[in-house]
Motif scaffolding. Structure first.
Motif, mmCIF file in Angstrom:
data_model
loop_
_atom_site.group_PDB
_atom_site.id
_atom_site.type_symbol
_atom_site.label_atom_id
_atom_site.label_comp_id
_atom_site.label_asym_id
_atom_site.label_seq_id
_atom_site.Cartn_x
_atom_site.Cartn_y
_atom_site.Cartn_z
ATOM 1 N N UNK A 128 2.186 186.939 19.616
ATOM 2 C CA UNK A 128 1.816 185.526 19.576
ATOM 3 C C UNK A 128 1.668 185.015 21.001
ATOM 4 N N UNK A 129 0.501 184.470 21.309
ATOM 5 C CA UNK A 129 0.275 183.833 22.600
ATOM 6 C C UNK A 129 0.751 182.392 22.522
ATOM 7 N N UNK A 130 1.688 181.996 23.378
ATOM 8 C CA UNK A 130 2.150 180.611 23.445
ATOM 9 C C UNK A 130 1.197 179.885 24.398
ATOM 10 N N UNK A 185 14.026 190.144 28.867
ATOM 11 C CA UNK A 185 13.234 190.326 27.646
ATOM 12 C C UNK A 185 11.910 191.015 27.934
ATOM 13 N N UNK A 186 11.365 190.765 29.132
ATOM 14 C CA UNK A 186 10.115 191.432 29.491
ATOM 15 C C UNK A 186 10.350 192.932 29.663
ATOM 16 N N UNK A 221 1.877 186.234 31.344
ATOM 17 C CA UNK A 221 0.521 186.656 31.701
ATOM 18 C C UNK A 221 -0.360 185.434 31.942
ATOM 19 N N UNK A 222 -0.875 185.296 33.155
ATOM 20 C CA UNK A 222 -1.785 184.197 33.469
ATOM 21 C C UNK A 222 -1.161 182.827 33.311
ATOM 22 N N UNK A 223 0.140 182.733 33.551
ATOM 23 C CA UNK A 223 0.801 181.432 33.446
ATOM 24 C C UNK A 223 1.266 181.070 32.055
ATOM 25 N N UNK A 224 1.008 181.934 31.075
ATOM 26 C CA UNK A 224 1.482 181.692 29.706
ATOM 27 C C UNK A 224 2.346 182.874 29.267
ATOM 28 N N UNK A 225 2.974 182.736 28.110
ATOM 29 C CA UNK A 225 3.872 183.773 27.600
ATOM 30 C C UNK A 225 3.317 184.342 26.303
ATOM 31 N N UNK A 226 3.352 185.667 26.198
ATOM 32 C CA UNK A 226 2.974 186.339 24.962
ATOM 33 C C UNK A 226 4.248 186.928 24.342
#
Length: 235
Positions: free
Chosen positions: A177-179, A206-207, A215-220
């Motif tokens: 899920x991309x947040x 967690x990573x 990734x790119x300023x967002x969290x997957x």
């Protein structure tokens, strides 16, 4: 009704605040509003100010936060298109209970208190619906405060990420899920009630475990079920 209004009506109807209104009632309400653009990091309003305007977000992201006397910020929630801001002070004529600060440039509809209250007097069913929506928000805030005061750092951050995934999540082909909201670790920490350093440490852990990825300023979230297990184990 022009096409622009038709598109706007469709967008707003996706939100609980407007769900019970007919198209005619919505058009009547829209005719009372003005559109404003507010740049990132600017405040729409500040905690403690007099509140005489209600806002509806058309685009962008906004954080709703309170600041304690000592200066500590707590981010109550993040809001996006269709969400309504500032309704409490408009309805009770009190001061703003929190600040609304733009984190991604926003376009908003502004509705002054006097015309909004007149509108509600004319449409009592709409007023009753708004009361129900506000009660739902109050229940969510009560749950948020309980989590902030009773949970340890890991479960608290897990619940914060799951809330954001529920609000802004986009399923990925990989099953994750991309947040879809860009947040600094400081803002994420203020939402989870944690220091930025604690957020950084927990996210890195967690990573490394493959639970999520920045990734790119967002969290997957690659394994959201793992976060659910962490959150539920502490409940």
């Amino acid at each position: 009704m022009i096409d622009k209004n038709a598109s706007l009506l469709f967008e707003l109807r996706q939100h609980d605040f407007f769900a019970s209104m007919s198209d005619d009632t919505m058009e009547e309400l829209l005719a009372l509003t003005q559109t404003k653009t507010i740049k990132s990091r600017q405040a729409i309003f500040r905690q403690g100010e007099d509140g005489d305007t209600l806002y509806v977000i058309l685009s962008g992201r906004v954080k709703i936060a309170t600041t304690a006397v000592a200066g500590k910020e707590t981010v109550l929630c993040f809001m996006g298109p269709g969400d309504v801001l500032g309704e409490i002070a408009v309805l009770d004529s009190g001061v703003r209970t929190a600040s609304a600060v733009v984190i991604e440039e926003a376009r908003v509809l502004a509705l002054r208190q006097a015309v909004f209250l007149t509108f509600l007097e004319k449409h009592p069913k709409v007023a009753l619906h708004i009361i129900r929506v506000l009660c739902g928000r109050l229940r969510s805030t009560d749950e948020f405060v309980e989590q902030m005061t009773t949970l340890q750092a890991g479960p608290r951050l897990a619940k914060a990420l799951l809330r954001l995934a529920d609000q802004y999540g986009k399923p990925q082909a990989s099953g994750g899920i991309l947040v879809d909201i860009k947040l600094s670790q400081a803002n994420l920490g203020a939402h989870a009630g944690l220091m930025r350093e604690n957020v950084n440490r927990q996210l890195k852990m967690w990573e490394d475990e493959g639970v999520l990825e920045g990734k790119g300023g967002v969290i997957i979230l690659h394994r959201p079920e793992s976060l659910e297990e962490i959150a539920e184990a502490a409940s």
